[in-house]
Scaffold this motif. Structure first.
Motif, PDB file in Angstrom:
ATOM      1  N   UNK A  64       0.810  -1.205   0.000  1.00 36.04           N
ATOM      2  CA  UNK A  64       0.000   0.000   0.000  1.00 36.04           C
ATOM      3  C   UNK A  64       0.844   1.256   0.000  1.00 36.04           C
ATOM      4  N   UNK A  65       1.902   1.233   0.783  1.00 36.73           N
ATOM      5  CA  UNK A  65       2.799   2.387   0.841  1.00 36.73           C
ATOM      6  C   UNK A  65       3.524   2.560  -0.494  1.00 36.73           C
ATOM      7  N   UNK A  66       4.019   1.455  -1.039  1.00 37.45           N
ATOM      8  CA  UNK A  66       4.741   1.523  -2.304  1.00 37.45           C
ATOM      9  C   UNK A  66       3.891   2.063  -3.437  1.00 37.45           C
ATOM     10  N   UNK A  67       2.641   1.612  -3.513  1.00 39.81           N
ATOM     11  CA  UNK A  67       1.749   2.108  -4.563  1.00 39.81           C
ATOM     12  C   UNK A  67       1.534   3.617  -4.417  1.00 39.81           C
ATOM     13  N   UNK A  68       1.296   4.077  -3.195  1.00 38.52           N
ATOM     14  CA  UNK A  68       1.028   5.494  -2.961  1.00 38.52           C
ATOM     15  C   UNK A  68       2.240   6.356  -3.309  1.00 38.52           C
ATOM     16  N   UNK A  69       3.433   5.863  -2.989  1.00 35.73           N
ATOM     17  CA  UNK A  69       4.640   6.640  -3.277  1.00 35.73           C
ATOM     18  C   UNK A  69       4.949   6.646  -4.779  1.00 35.73           C
ATOM     19  N   UNK A  70       4.627   5.550  -5.459  1.00 37.33           N
ATOM     20  CA  UNK A  70       4.741   5.547  -6.920  1.00 37.33           C
ATOM     21  C   UNK A  70       3.784   6.579  -7.516  1.00 37.33           C
ATOM     22  N   UNK A  71       2.590   6.662  -6.956  1.00 35.25           N
ATOM     23  CA  UNK A  71       1.597   7.631  -7.441  1.00 35.25           C
ATOM     24  C   UNK A  71       2.114   9.061  -7.305  1.00 35.25           C
ATOM     25  N   UNK A  72       2.819   9.366  -6.205  1.00 37.60           N
ATOM     26  CA  UNK A  72       3.385  10.710  -6.022  1.00 37.60           C
ATOM     27  C   UNK A  72       4.325  11.074  -7.169  1.00 37.60           C
ATOM     28  N   UNK A  73       5.115  10.107  -7.606  1.00 42.13           N
ATOM     29  CA  UNK A  73       6.073  10.354  -8.690  1.00 42.13           C
ATOM     30  C   UNK A  73       5.350  10.523 -10.016  1.00 42.13           C
ATOM     31  N   UNK A  74       4.408   9.637 -10.294  1.00 40.43           N
ATOM     32  CA  UNK A  74       3.657   9.718 -11.547  1.00 40.43           C
ATOM     33  C   UNK A  74       2.884  11.038 -11.633  1.00 40.43           C
ATOM     34  N   UNK A  75       2.360  11.493 -10.513  1.00 43.40           N
ATOM     35  CA  UNK A  75       1.626  12.756 -10.492  1.00 43.40           C
ATOM     36  C   UNK A  75       2.548  13.928 -10.812  1.00 43.40           C
ATOM     37  N   UNK A  76       3.737  13.941 -10.209  1.00 46.10           N
ATOM     38  CA  UNK A  76       4.694  15.018 -10.501  1.00 46.10           C
ATOM     39  C   UNK A  76       5.042  15.027 -11.986  1.00 46.10           C
ATOM     40  N   UNK A  77       5.241  13.849 -12.556  1.00 43.85           N
ATOM     41  CA  UNK A  77       5.578  13.731 -13.973  1.00 43.85           C
ATOM     42  C   UNK A  77       4.455  14.283 -14.850  1.00 43.85           C
ATOM     43  N   UNK A  78       3.234  13.843 -14.579  1.00 42.39           N
ATOM     44  CA  UNK A  78       2.104  14.278 -15.379  1.00 42.39           C
ATOM     45  C   UNK A  78       1.820  15.764 -15.250  1.00 42.39           C
ATOM     46  N   UNK A  79       1.961  16.284 -14.023  1.00 38.42           N
ATOM     47  CA  UNK A  79       1.694  17.699 -13.785  1.00 38.42           C
ATOM     48  C   UNK A  79       2.692  18.575 -14.536  1.00 38.42           C
ATOM     49  N   UNK A  80       3.964  18.205 -14.471  1.00 34.98           N
ATOM     50  CA  UNK A  80       4.992  18.989 -15.162  1.00 34.98           C
ATOM     51  C   UNK A  80       4.775  18.968 -16.669  1.00 34.98           C
ATOM     52  N   UNK A  81       4.399  17.823 -17.212  1.00 42.02           N
ATOM     53  CA  UNK A  81       4.160  17.734 -18.643  1.00 42.02           C
ATOM     54  C   UNK A  81       3.034  18.658 -19.094  1.00 42.02           C
ATOM     55  N   UNK A  82       2.034  18.826 -18.220  1.00 34.20           N
ATOM     56  CA  UNK A  82       0.878  19.635 -18.575  1.00 34.20           C
ATOM     57  C   UNK A  82       1.083  21.132 -18.336  1.00 34.20           C
ATOM     58  N   UNK A  83       1.849  21.487 -17.318  1.00 37.07           N
ATOM     59  CA  UNK A  83       1.909  22.886 -16.899  1.00 37.07           C
ATOM     60  C   UNK A  83       3.258  23.576 -17.103  1.00 37.07           C
ATOM     61  N   UNK A  84       4.269  22.838 -17.510  1.00 34.03           N
ATOM     62  CA  UNK A  84       5.601  23.443 -17.637  1.00 34.03           C
ATOM     63  C   UNK A  84       5.606  24.617 -18.604  1.00 34.03           C
ATOM     64  N   UNK A  85       4.863  24.518 -19.680  1.00 32.70           N
ATOM     65  CA  UNK A  85       4.826  25.600 -20.663  1.00 32.70           C
ATOM     66  C   UNK A  85       4.160  26.853 -20.106  1.00 32.70           C
TER      67      UNK A  85
END
Length: 290
Positions: free
Chosen positions: A190-211
Protein backbone atom coordinates in the motif's frame (compact mmCIF):
# COMPACT_ATOMS: atom_id res chain seq x y z
CA UNK A 1 26.87 21.64 -5.06
CA UNK A 2 25.35 19.50 -2.28
CA UNK A 3 25.83 15.93 -1.13
CA UNK A 4 23.85 13.42 0.90
CA UNK A 5 24.74 15.17 4.17
CA UNK A 6 23.47 18.61 3.12
CA UNK A 7 21.51 20.56 5.73
CA UNK A 8 18.56 22.89 5.53
CA UNK A 9 20.82 25.75 6.61
CA UNK A 10 23.18 25.16 3.71
CA UNK A 11 20.34 25.08 1.20
CA UNK A 12 18.54 28.22 2.36
CA UNK A 13 21.87 30.03 2.62
CA UNK A 14 22.63 29.22 -1.00
CA UNK A 15 19.16 30.03 -2.34
CA UNK A 16 18.05 32.86 -0.04
CA UNK A 17 17.05 35.02 -3.01
CA UNK A 18 14.54 32.34 -4.06
CA UNK A 19 12.76 32.63 -0.68
CA UNK A 20 12.55 36.37 -0.06
CA UNK A 21 9.13 37.82 -0.75
CA UNK A 22 7.61 34.55 -1.98
CA UNK A 23 4.57 32.55 -0.90
CA UNK A 24 4.89 28.92 0.19
CA UNK A 25 2.10 26.44 0.89
CA UNK A 26 3.08 23.33 2.87
CA UNK A 27 0.83 20.39 3.72
CA UNK A 28 1.30 18.29 6.81
CA UNK A 29 3.60 20.67 8.65
CA UNK A 30 2.60 19.94 12.22
CA UNK A 31 5.54 19.66 14.60
CA UNK A 32 7.52 17.42 14.54
CA UNK A 33 7.61 16.67 10.82
CA UNK A 34 9.60 17.30 7.68
CA UNK A 35 7.02 19.94 6.83
CA UNK A 36 7.61 21.86 10.06
CA UNK A 37 11.37 21.77 9.46
CA UNK A 38 10.78 23.17 5.97
CA UNK A 39 8.58 25.97 7.33
CA UNK A 40 11.06 27.07 10.01
CA UNK A 41 13.94 26.89 7.55
CA UNK A 42 12.13 29.12 5.05
CA UNK A 43 11.21 31.58 7.80
CA UNK A 44 14.89 32.46 8.24
CA UNK A 45 15.13 34.09 4.79
CA UNK A 46 12.15 36.49 4.70
CA UNK A 47 9.36 34.79 2.75
CA UNK A 48 6.25 36.89 2.28
CA UNK A 49 3.79 34.23 3.40
CA UNK A 50 3.88 30.66 4.74
CA UNK A 51 0.59 28.76 4.67
CA UNK A 52 0.41 25.47 6.54
CA UNK A 53 -2.34 23.09 5.48
CA UNK A 54 -2.73 20.30 7.99
CA UNK A 55 -5.14 18.32 10.12
CA UNK A 56 -4.03 18.76 13.73
CA UNK A 57 -4.33 22.29 15.08
CA UNK A 58 -2.13 21.88 18.16
CA UNK A 59 0.83 20.50 16.19
CA UNK A 60 0.61 23.29 13.63
CA UNK A 61 0.42 25.94 16.35
CA UNK A 62 3.82 24.76 17.58
CA UNK A 63 5.29 25.12 14.10
CA UNK A 64 3.78 28.58 13.63
CA UNK A 65 5.12 29.67 17.02
CA UNK A 66 8.60 28.67 15.81
CA UNK A 67 8.14 30.68 12.61
CA UNK A 68 7.01 33.70 14.61
CA UNK A 69 9.98 33.42 16.93
CA UNK A 70 12.35 33.39 13.96
CA UNK A 71 10.76 36.33 12.14
CA UNK A 72 7.51 37.88 13.39
CA UNK A 73 7.17 39.85 10.15
CA UNK A 74 6.51 36.69 8.11
CA UNK A 75 2.81 36.33 7.40
CA UNK A 76 1.47 32.92 8.42
CA UNK A 77 -1.84 31.22 7.75
CA UNK A 78 -3.19 27.90 8.99
CA UNK A 79 -5.83 26.06 6.97
CA UNK A 80 -7.23 22.90 8.48
CA UNK A 81 -7.82 19.96 6.15
CA UNK A 82 -8.44 16.24 6.16
CA UNK A 83 -6.85 15.08 2.91
CA UNK A 84 -8.88 11.87 3.00
CA UNK A 85 -12.15 13.87 2.87
CA UNK A 86 -12.69 15.52 -0.51
CA UNK A 87 -15.28 17.95 0.86
CA UNK A 88 -12.66 19.09 3.37
CA UNK A 89 -10.07 19.45 0.59
CA UNK A 90 -12.41 21.59 -1.52
CA UNK A 91 -13.21 23.85 1.44
CA UNK A 92 -9.50 24.16 2.27
CA UNK A 93 -8.63 25.04 -1.32
CA UNK A 94 -11.11 27.93 -1.26
CA UNK A 95 -9.55 29.24 1.96
CA UNK A 96 -6.03 28.94 0.53
CA UNK A 97 -6.94 30.74 -2.69
CA UNK A 98 -8.58 33.53 -0.71
CA UNK A 99 -5.48 33.93 1.45
CA UNK A 100 -2.93 33.44 -1.36
CA UNK A 101 -4.12 34.21 -4.89
CA UNK A 102 -0.53 33.62 -6.04
CA UNK A 103 1.44 30.56 -4.85
CA UNK A 104 5.11 30.35 -5.73
CA UNK A 105 5.75 26.92 -4.23
CA UNK A 106 3.36 24.16 -3.13
CA UNK A 107 5.02 21.44 -1.07
CA UNK A 108 2.91 18.30 -0.63
CA UNK A 109 4.54 16.75 2.42
CA UNK A 110 1.62 15.24 4.38
CA UNK A 111 1.29 11.49 4.37
CA UNK A 112 0.99 8.18 6.17
CA UNK A 113 3.00 4.97 6.01
CA UNK A 114 2.40 1.23 6.21
CA UNK A 115 -1.02 1.33 7.86
CA UNK A 116 -1.34 -2.11 9.38
CA UNK A 117 -5.09 -2.52 8.89
CA UNK A 118 -6.87 -2.09 5.59
CA UNK A 119 -9.18 0.91 5.64
CA UNK A 120 -10.83 3.26 3.16
CA UNK A 121 -11.67 6.96 3.17
CA UNK A 122 -15.12 8.55 2.84
CA UNK A 123 -14.93 8.07 -0.91
CA UNK A 124 -14.07 4.36 -0.60
CA UNK A 125 -10.39 4.75 -1.57
CA UNK A 126 -7.70 2.80 0.30
CA UNK A 127 -6.35 5.08 3.02
CA UNK A 128 -2.66 5.16 2.10
CA UNK A 129 -3.45 6.00 -1.50
CA UNK A 130 -5.98 8.55 -0.27
CA UNK A 131 -3.76 10.34 2.26
CA UNK A 132 -0.53 10.28 0.29
CA UNK A 133 -1.78 10.87 -3.24
CA UNK A 134 -5.46 11.39 -4.03
CA UNK A 135 -6.03 14.19 -1.50
CA UNK A 136 -2.94 15.99 -2.77
CA UNK A 137 -3.98 15.37 -6.38
CA UNK A 138 -7.30 17.10 -5.75
CA UNK A 139 -5.82 19.93 -3.68
CA UNK A 140 -3.06 20.66 -6.18
CA UNK A 141 -5.48 20.78 -9.10
CA UNK A 142 -7.75 23.16 -7.20
CA UNK A 143 -4.76 25.42 -6.48
CA UNK A 144 -3.56 25.51 -10.10
CA UNK A 145 -5.02 29.03 -10.68
CA UNK A 146 -2.76 30.44 -7.95
CA UNK A 147 0.25 28.51 -9.26
CA UNK A 148 -0.40 29.78 -12.78
CA UNK A 149 -0.74 33.34 -11.46
CA UNK A 150 2.72 33.11 -9.89
CA UNK A 151 4.20 31.19 -12.81
CA UNK A 152 3.05 33.77 -15.33
CA UNK A 153 5.06 36.41 -13.46
CA UNK A 154 8.25 34.50 -12.59
CA UNK A 155 8.13 31.34 -14.70
CA UNK A 156 9.21 29.53 -11.56
CA UNK A 157 6.10 28.32 -9.73
CA UNK A 158 6.69 24.83 -8.41
CA UNK A 159 4.98 21.79 -6.95
CA UNK A 160 7.13 19.47 -4.83
CA UNK A 161 5.73 16.03 -3.98
CA UNK A 162 7.37 14.16 -1.12
CA UNK A 163 7.60 10.56 -2.19
CA UNK A 164 9.94 7.86 -0.84
CA UNK A 165 12.40 5.23 -1.96
CA UNK A 166 9.52 3.01 -0.89
CA UNK A 167 8.13 3.51 -4.40
CA UNK A 168 10.33 0.53 -5.29
CA UNK A 169 8.05 -1.79 -3.32
CA UNK A 170 5.13 -1.65 -5.72
CA UNK A 171 4.12 -0.20 -9.07
CA UNK A 172 0.73 1.47 -9.27
CA UNK A 173 -2.00 -1.18 -9.34
CA UNK A 174 -4.14 0.33 -12.09
CA UNK A 175 -6.38 -2.72 -12.27
CA UNK A 176 -6.84 -3.11 -8.50
CA UNK A 177 -5.76 -0.03 -6.55
CA UNK A 178 -8.16 -1.01 -3.72
CA UNK A 179 -6.70 -4.49 -3.20
CA UNK A 180 -9.90 -6.36 -4.05
CA UNK A 181 -11.66 -4.73 -1.13
CA UNK A 182 -8.76 -5.48 1.19
CA UNK A 183 -8.30 -9.14 0.33
CA UNK A 184 -4.96 -8.45 -1.36
CA UNK A 185 -3.85 -5.71 1.05
CA UNK A 186 -0.36 -5.55 2.48
CA UNK A 187 0.83 -2.48 4.45
CA UNK A 188 4.07 -2.04 2.53
CA UNK A 189 2.52 -2.70 -0.87
CA UNK A 190 0.00 0.00 0.00
CA UNK A 191 2.80 2.39 0.84
CA UNK A 192 4.74 1.52 -2.30
CA UNK A 193 1.75 2.11 -4.56
CA UNK A 194 1.03 5.49 -2.96
CA UNK A 195 4.64 6.64 -3.28
CA UNK A 196 4.74 5.55 -6.92
CA UNK A 197 1.60 7.63 -7.44
CA UNK A 198 3.38 10.71 -6.02
CA UNK A 199 6.07 10.35 -8.69
CA UNK A 200 3.66 9.72 -11.55
CA UNK A 201 1.63 12.76 -10.49
CA UNK A 202 4.69 15.02 -10.50
CA UNK A 203 5.58 13.73 -13.97
CA UNK A 204 2.10 14.28 -15.38
CA UNK A 205 1.69 17.70 -13.79
CA UNK A 206 4.99 18.99 -15.16
CA UNK A 207 4.16 17.73 -18.64
CA UNK A 208 0.88 19.63 -18.58
CA UNK A 209 1.91 22.89 -16.90
CA UNK A 210 5.60 23.44 -17.64
CA UNK A 211 4.83 25.60 -20.66
CA UNK A 212 2.80 27.84 -18.33
CA UNK A 213 5.63 28.40 -15.87
CA UNK A 214 4.71 25.67 -13.36
CA UNK A 215 6.99 22.66 -12.81
CA UNK A 216 6.72 19.60 -10.58
CA UNK A 217 9.31 17.43 -8.88
CA UNK A 218 9.14 14.34 -6.68
CA UNK A 219 11.68 13.92 -3.90
CA UNK A 220 12.78 11.22 -1.49
CA UNK A 221 13.77 13.06 1.71
CA UNK A 222 15.71 10.20 3.29
CA UNK A 223 15.24 8.29 6.51
CA UNK A 224 14.71 9.86 9.92
CA UNK A 225 13.35 8.52 13.21
CA UNK A 226 12.34 11.84 14.79
CA UNK A 227 9.17 12.51 12.78
CA UNK A 228 5.88 10.77 13.66
CA UNK A 229 5.43 9.04 10.31
CA UNK A 230 6.54 5.61 11.51
CA UNK A 231 5.71 5.96 15.19
CA UNK A 232 3.22 3.07 14.98
CA UNK A 233 5.81 0.66 13.57
CA UNK A 234 8.37 -1.60 15.24
CA UNK A 235 11.71 -2.54 13.74
CA UNK A 236 10.24 -5.97 13.04
CA UNK A 237 7.48 -4.32 10.98
CA UNK A 238 10.10 -2.84 8.64
CA UNK A 239 11.31 -6.31 7.73
CA UNK A 240 8.01 -6.71 5.86
CA UNK A 241 9.39 -4.42 3.13
CA UNK A 242 11.59 -7.15 1.68
CA UNK A 243 9.06 -9.94 1.03
CA UNK A 244 6.49 -7.40 -0.20
CA UNK A 245 8.84 -6.00 -2.81
CA UNK A 246 10.06 -9.44 -3.85
CA UNK A 247 6.47 -10.55 -4.38
CA UNK A 248 5.47 -7.41 -6.30
CA UNK A 249 8.54 -6.86 -8.47
CA UNK A 250 10.86 -9.86 -8.14
CA UNK A 251 13.60 -7.48 -6.99
CA UNK A 252 15.35 -6.78 -3.70
CA UNK A 253 14.87 -3.49 -1.85
CA UNK A 254 17.96 -1.33 -1.52
CA UNK A 255 18.35 1.38 1.11
CA UNK A 256 20.58 4.28 0.15
CA UNK A 257 23.11 5.87 2.47
CA UNK A 258 23.01 7.56 4.87
CA UNK A 259 20.56 5.21 6.56
CA UNK A 260 19.53 7.94 9.00
CA UNK A 261 19.50 11.72 8.53
CA UNK A 262 19.40 14.40 11.18
CA UNK A 263 16.31 16.57 11.52
CA UNK A 264 17.88 19.39 9.55
CA UNK A 265 19.21 17.06 6.82
CA UNK A 266 15.79 15.48 6.26
CA UNK A 267 14.38 18.69 4.75
CA UNK A 268 17.35 19.55 2.52
CA UNK A 269 16.30 17.72 -0.66
CA UNK A 270 12.80 19.19 -0.48
CA UNK A 271 14.23 22.68 -0.15
CA UNK A 272 16.53 22.10 -3.13
CA UNK A 273 13.55 21.04 -5.24
CA UNK A 274 11.65 24.13 -4.08
CA UNK A 275 14.45 26.67 -4.51
CA UNK A 276 17.29 25.64 -6.83
CA UNK A 277 16.99 27.75 -10.03
CA UNK A 278 18.29 24.83 -12.11
CA UNK A 279 15.50 22.43 -11.12
CA UNK A 280 12.65 23.80 -13.29
CA UNK A 281 14.55 23.12 -16.50
CA UNK A 282 15.21 19.54 -15.37
CA UNK A 283 11.64 18.83 -14.23
CA UNK A 284 9.85 16.51 -14.16
CA UNK A 285 12.48 14.91 -11.98
CA UNK A 286 13.00 12.61 -9.01
CA UNK A 287 15.50 13.84 -6.42
CA UNK A 288 17.22 11.95 -3.61
CA UNK A 289 20.20 12.80 -1.38
CA UNK A 290 20.23 16.40 -2.55
Amino acid sequence: MFDATATSEQVIGTFASQIKGRTFVITGAGKPSIGSQIATSLAKKSPAHILIVSRTVKKVELALEDVGAIDPSVKTTFVQVDLSDHDSVRRAAKEILAAAPKIDVLINSAGNMALKEYSVDKQGIEMQLSGNHVGHFLLTNLLVPALLAAGSETGLARVVNLTSSGYQISPFRFNDYNYSGGKEYDPWTGYGQAKTANILFAFGLAKRLKSCGVTATAIHPGYNNDTQLGSHLTMEDYYGIFPAMKKNTGKDFEFEEPRSKTYTQIAATTLIAALDPEIPEKSPAYLANS
